[in-house]
Design an enzyme around this catalytic site. Structure first.
Site, mmCIF file in Angstrom:
data_model
loop_
_atom_site.group_PDB
_atom_site.id
_atom_site.type_symbol
_atom_site.label_atom_id
_atom_site.label_comp_id
_atom_site.label_asym_id
_atom_site.label_seq_id
_atom_site.Cartn_x
_atom_site.Cartn_y
_atom_site.Cartn_z
ATOM 1 N N ARG A 114 0.835 -1.202 0.000
ATOM 2 C CA ARG A 114 0.000 0.000 0.000
ATOM 3 C C ARG A 114 0.869 1.252 0.000
ATOM 4 O O ARG A 114 0.554 2.235 -0.671
ATOM 5 C CB ARG A 114 -0.946 0.009 1.197
ATOM 6 C CG ARG A 114 -2.090 -1.007 1.088
ATOM 7 C CD ARG A 114 -2.965 -1.008 2.321
ATOM 8 N NE ARG A 114 -3.591 0.288 2.573
ATOM 9 C CZ ARG A 114 -4.216 0.608 3.709
ATOM 10 N NH1 ARG A 114 -4.295 -0.283 4.700
ATOM 11 N NH2 ARG A 114 -4.762 1.795 3.861
ATOM 12 N N CYS A 120 -0.520 6.605 8.686
ATOM 13 C CA CYS A 120 -0.982 5.270 8.287
ATOM 14 C C CYS A 120 -2.177 5.460 7.362
ATOM 15 O O CYS A 120 -2.233 6.434 6.610
ATOM 16 C CB CYS A 120 -1.334 4.420 9.505
ATOM 17 S SG CYS A 120 -2.675 5.086 10.522
#
Length: 282
Positions: free
Chosen positions: A178, A238
């Site tokens: 990701r 995040c």
């Protein structure tokens, strides 16, 4: 004497029942997970624990998920849970991605000093065959005074300025695929990639095989391998500000105090077409 930042299951078992101790279950799941943390808490939790309900403890008027609530909202929820001034707080979760760390960071942000994480969480407690309770604990409302330490939080504007200045190191807790943009983001309409100049320290790198936190010397090696130095401030990020708190907690474990958290994280940055984005490895 204040508690350590990280306590063992043995320590907690010996302290359970102390009048000033409050045990908090901060389990939360990803939005696409069908599990219900409230139901799981009701069926099995550490005796004396209360359920925090992290999704509720957020700014629900903000379209970005998991954004911090006001100090007043946080204090109100603490009073509901019987957590007051002078309480010692131990937090755990059963989520698999360290949601207790987000709760720990929020407690610290809103002025609570004596707060710790349970090493190994609910999984270790159960694996050791320790007592389990069900239902809801009896709660008596207590006075809780909240104030917000804004120095621990970074905004999108702060992060945009930092892309140019490089004054603070940015580290991202998302998985490598990701971070580098090779896997699409789970939220619809969100760009892939990372904040330019950031480093990648996936959440899983912080833990041993049994789910306990790595030792400080091993955590230092994890950050060093990612190119993070200890002589410059750090901002953690995040997907939605949740696992970024685990990076922050790990840095605190190794004695680094000049650390903040980008609350909007990639949920905010990746949805904005005007923010610069990078792909590939750090």
């Amino acid at each position: 004497m204040p508690m350590a930042q990280l306590v063992t299951t043995e320590w907690l078992a010996n302290e359970t029942g102390a009048s000033d101790l409050r045990i908090v279950d901060a389990t939360a799941f990803m939005p696409n997970d069908e599990r219900d943390p409230a139901e799981e808490f009701a069926s099995a939790h550490i005796p004396g624990a209360v359920f925090l309900n992290l999704p509720r403890l957020a700014d629900t008027d903000n379209p970005v998920p998991n954004m911090l609530p006001s100090a007043e909202k946080f204090a109100s929820r603490m009073r509901e849970l019987g957590i007051g001034d002078g309480s010692r707080i131990v937090i755990y979760d059963n989520s698999g991605f360290a949601t207790a760390a987000r709760a720990w960071w929020m407690f610290k942000l809103y002025g609570v000093n004596d707060v710790a994480l349970l090493d190994g969480n609910m999984a270790k407690w159960q694996a050791e065959g320790r007592d389990i309770a069900s239902g809801d604990a009896e709660i008596r409302s207590r006075h809780f005074t909240a104030w917000k330490d804004a120095a621990q939080v970074r905004s999108k504007q702060d992060m945009r300025a930092n892309v140019d200045s490089g004054a603070e190191q940015v580290i991202d807790a998302r998985p490598a695929n990701r971070f580098d943009g090779s896997t699409p983001e789970p939220r619809e309409g969100m760009a892939a990639g990372h904040i330019p100049g950031s480093r990648n320290v996936p959440l899983s790198n912080l833990f041993r095989a049994d789910g306990t936190w790595k030792q400080p010397e091993d955590l230092r090696a994890v950050f060093a391998e990612a190119g993070v130095t200890m002589d410059a401030p750090v901002v953690t990020s995040c997907g939605s500000g949740m696992t970024a708190a685990a990076l922050l907690f790990a840095l605190k474990l190794i004695g680094k105090d000049d650390v903040a958290l980008y609350d909007g994280s990639w949920s905010e940055w990746g949805m904005d077409p005007d923010t610069p984005k990078a792909q590939g490895p750090a």
